[in-house]
Design a protein around this motif. Sequence first.
Motif, PDB file in Angstrom:
ATOM      1  N   ARG A   1     -21.918   1.761  -0.735  1.00 11.31           N
ATOM      2  CA  ARG A   1     -21.984   1.821   0.708  1.00 11.31           C
ATOM      3  C   ARG A   1     -22.042   0.419   1.273  1.00 11.31           C
ATOM      4  O   ARG A   1     -22.504  -0.520   0.611  1.00 11.31           O
TER       5      ARG A   1
ATOM      6  N   ARG B   1      -9.730   5.483  -3.955  1.00 12.42           N
ATOM      7  CA  ARG B   1     -11.010   5.153  -3.342  1.00 12.42           C
ATOM      8  C   ARG B   1     -11.126   5.909  -2.034  1.00 12.42           C
ATOM      9  O   ARG B   1     -10.307   5.710  -1.127  1.00 12.42           O
TER      10      ARG B   1
ATOM     11  N   SER C   1     -13.177   6.792   1.414  1.00 12.13           N
ATOM     12  CA  SER C   1     -14.071   6.172   2.377  1.00 12.13           C
ATOM     13  C   SER C   1     -14.659   7.240   3.279  1.00 12.13           C
ATOM     14  O   SER C   1     -14.004   8.245   3.566  1.00 12.13           O
ATOM     15  N   CYS C   2     -15.860   6.989   3.730  1.00  8.54           N
ATOM     16  CA  CYS C   2     -16.538   7.886   4.662  1.00  8.54           C
ATOM     17  C   CYS C   2     -17.097   7.012   5.779  1.00  8.54           C
ATOM     18  O   CYS C   2     -18.104   6.325   5.584  1.00  8.54           O
TER      19      CYS C   2
ATOM     20  N   THR D   1     -20.166   2.621   6.352  1.00  9.34           N
ATOM     21  CA  THR D   1     -19.179   3.314   5.521  1.00  9.34           C
ATOM     22  C   THR D   1     -19.712   3.504   4.102  1.00  9.34           C
ATOM     23  O   THR D   1     -20.330   2.589   3.549  1.00  9.34           O
TER      24      THR D   1
ATOM     25  N   TYR E   1     -18.462   4.831   0.138  1.00  7.18           N
ATOM     26  CA  TYR E   1     -17.233   4.845  -0.660  1.00  7.18           C
ATOM     27  C   TYR E   1     -17.444   5.647  -1.937  1.00  7.18           C
ATOM     28  O   TYR E   1     -18.556   5.754  -2.461  1.00  7.18           O
TER      29      TYR E   1
ATOM     30  N   GLU F   1     -13.834  11.252   6.516  1.00  5.91           N
ATOM     31  CA  GLU F   1     -13.365  10.821   5.210  1.00  5.91           C
ATOM     32  C   GLU F   1     -11.902  10.396   5.285  1.00  5.91           C
ATOM     33  O   GLU F   1     -11.128  10.901   6.110  1.00  5.91           O
TER      34      GLU F   1
END
Length: 124
Positions: free
Chosen positions: A72, A19, A21-22, A78, A80, A6
């Motif tokens: 996504r 925001r 992110s992953c 990724t 989000y 993350e």
Amino acid sequence: QVQLVESGGGLVQAGGSLRLSCAASGRAFSRFTMGWFRQAPGKERQFVAAISDNGGTTYVADSVKGRFTISRDNAESTAYLQMNSLVPEDTAVYYCAARSTWLGASRSDGYDYWGQGTQVTVSS
């Protein structure tokens, strides 16, 4: 194995946006349902949002509905979490997680892979 990382957390004033992110690596990202959870100090981990493997279905907790959006990008592996109109009660460590099925996506115990978490702090 799937590794999740993350990013995007930080300190923001109430009313602001972040925001998260992953980023995923390892097994095919597009096969997994992705979820976001959060945990505030002294509280249990709480479901925030989930998105199906192809992005066609989303589910957002009532506490953040209308303010948070999950999305996504399977080409970028990724997921989000767009967070708007943040309030101090949103302060927590936010985790992304991956599971193989959509059913039960709001339950943390069905997720197979977890990231390390990112801190979000909302000041009043």
